[in-house]
Design a protein around this motif. Sequence first.
Motif, short mmCIF file in Angstrom:
data_model
loop_
_atom_site.label_atom_id
_atom_site.label_comp_id
_atom_site.label_asym_id
_atom_site.label_seq_id
_atom_site.Cartn_x
_atom_site.Cartn_y
_atom_site.Cartn_z
N MET A 155 0.79 -1.30 0.47
CA MET A 155 0.08 0.31 -0.23
C MET A 155 0.97 1.18 0.23
N SER A 156 0.43 2.35 -0.91
CA SER A 156 1.24 3.21 -0.78
C SER A 156 1.50 4.52 0.56
N LEU A 157 1.98 5.63 0.67
CA LEU A 157 1.53 6.35 1.44
C LEU A 157 0.07 7.01 1.30
N LEU A 158 0.27 7.46 0.21
CA LEU A 158 -1.09 7.96 0.08
C LEU A 158 -2.58 7.80 -0.10
N THR A 159 -2.29 6.07 -0.60
CA THR A 159 -3.81 4.91 -0.34
C THR A 159 -4.21 5.11 1.40
N LEU A 160 -3.41 5.08 1.77
CA LEU A 160 -2.82 4.53 2.93
C LEU A 160 -3.65 6.12 4.07
N THR A 161 -3.33 6.92 3.32
CA THR A 161 -3.95 7.99 4.39
C THR A 161 -5.07 8.37 3.68
N THR A 184 -6.08 14.80 -2.69
CA THR A 184 -5.16 13.77 -3.66
C THR A 184 -3.35 13.29 -3.90
N ALA A 185 -3.06 14.42 -3.02
CA ALA A 185 -1.57 14.37 -2.59
C ALA A 185 -1.71 14.78 -1.23
N VAL A 186 -0.45 13.65 -0.40
CA VAL A 186 0.00 14.65 1.20
C VAL A 186 1.10 14.41 1.26
N VAL A 187 2.30 14.49 0.35
CA VAL A 187 3.20 14.79 1.74
C VAL A 187 4.00 16.06 0.51
N SER A 188 3.75 16.29 -0.74
CA SER A 188 3.83 17.80 -1.40
C SER A 188 2.32 18.63 -0.57
N SER A 189 1.31 18.18 0.32
CA SER A 189 0.05 19.45 0.62
C SER A 189 0.91 19.66 2.13
N THR A 190 0.63 21.34 2.19
CA THR A 190 0.43 22.15 3.00
C THR A 190 -0.48 22.30 4.10
N ASP A 191 -1.77 21.21 4.10
CA ASP A 191 -2.71 21.31 5.15
C ASP A 191 -1.46 20.33 6.46
N PRO A 192 -2.02 20.49 7.15
CA PRO A 192 -1.64 20.16 8.29
C PRO A 192 -2.24 19.07 9.06
N THR A 193 -3.18 19.22 8.38
CA THR A 193 -3.96 17.70 9.06
C THR A 193 -3.54 16.35 8.55
N TYR A 194 -2.87 16.64 6.90
CA TYR A 194 -2.18 15.33 5.57
C TYR A 194 -0.95 15.43 6.30
N THR A 195 -0.19 16.66 7.14
CA THR A 195 1.12 16.29 7.29
C THR A 195 0.93 15.05 8.38
N GLN A 196 0.02 15.56 9.68
CA GLN A 196 -0.24 15.22 10.53
C GLN A 196 -0.23 12.96 10.05
N PHE A 197 -1.06 13.07 9.06
CA PHE A 197 -1.39 11.79 9.28
C PHE A 197 -0.24 11.36 8.21
N VAL A 198 1.46 11.53 8.09
CA VAL A 198 2.16 11.73 7.63
C VAL A 198 3.33 10.70 8.38
N TYR A 199 2.76 11.62 9.45
CA TYR A 199 4.13 12.02 10.57
C TYR A 199 2.87 10.48 11.01
N LEU A 200 2.31 10.38 11.59
CA LEU A 200 1.54 9.11 11.99
C LEU A 200 1.43 8.04 11.51
N ALA A 201 1.58 7.61 9.86
CA ALA A 201 1.90 6.78 9.78
C ALA A 201 3.27 6.29 9.60
N GLN A 202 4.25 7.09 9.43
CA GLN A 202 5.86 7.00 9.74
C GLN A 202 5.58 6.31 11.23
N TYR A 203 5.26 7.06 12.04
CA TYR A 203 5.74 5.95 13.76
C TYR A 203 5.12 5.13 13.89
N GLU A 204 3.72 4.71 13.53
CA GLU A 204 2.96 3.53 13.45
C GLU A 204 3.83 2.59 12.53
N GLY A 205 4.26 3.05 11.68
CA GLY A 205 5.41 1.54 10.70
C GLY A 205 6.96 1.48 12.00
#
Length: 230
Positions: free
Chosen positions: A1-7, A20-41
Motif C-alpha cells: 500500500m502506498s502512503l497516499l492510499t494509506l492516508t 489527492t496528495a499528502v507529501v506536498s500538501s500544506t494542510d496540517p491535517t495531512y501532514t499529521q497523517f504522514v507523521y502518524l503513518a511513519q510513527y506507526e510503521g
Amino acid sequence: MSLLTLTQDACALVGIDVPTAVVSSTDPTYTQFVYLAQYEGDELNRAHKWRKQKVQASFTGDGSTTIWALPTDFERFTTEQRRASSILLGLQGPVSDDEFLDAQVRGFNPTIPYWRVSGDNIETVPAVMSGQVVKFEYVSSYWLTDNGGTPKARFTADTDLSLLPDRLLTLGVVWRWKRAKGLDYAQELADYKMEVARQMHTDGGTPRLRMSEGRDFYHPYMKNAYVVNT
C-alpha cells in the motif's frame, strides 16, 4: 500500500476529506497523517520480526580482521546466534564488555571466537579464521520501498510503499489520530489490537512475552492480548 492510499483510507474511516496528495500538501491535517503513518510503521517494525523484514547477511574471516561493519539497514538480530559454516557452531556471545576486554588484555584466544556488538560493528576476539563464513539474520530498519523497489526507512513520496501489513498501518493511524484529536478511540484501539494479534500469529513468528507494560511495542502478556501504551 502506498502512503497516499494509506492516508486516503484512514481519512475515509475517520470521516474527513480524502486527499489527492499528502507529501506536498500544506494542510496540517495531512501532514499529521504522514507523521502518524511513519510513527506507526516504526513501532510495528520494532514490535515483531516480520518475515518480509528478515535479511540474511554474512562475512568471511581472513584470519586478521576483528571488526565487521553491520549492514546499514540493521535494526536488530533475529537471534543472538551466528553460525560458522566450517565448524557448524555459533560464535560465543554476545559476551559482556568486561569479558571481551579481559580476553583482549590477557591475549586469550578461545577456539570459538567471542563476539560483541560495538557501535555499528560486530567485533570478535580472536579474528575469525581465514575462509570461515559467519552467517547471521537481522531485522531490517527499511520497512518501506520507493515505487521502484529501493528499500528505505522514511516516507518521502506519496508513491512510497510499505512492506508491513496494510490493514495494521491503516488501523494504527486511525486510532492514533483520534487520540491526538481528543476523540474517543476505544473501539478503534480494540480493533487494532485484535488485528495485531492476528497478523503476528499468521506472519510466522512468535512475539516476545511481557508481563508488564513497556514501550509502545505491543508485546503480548497472554494469548491474543497486546499491551499498547495509550
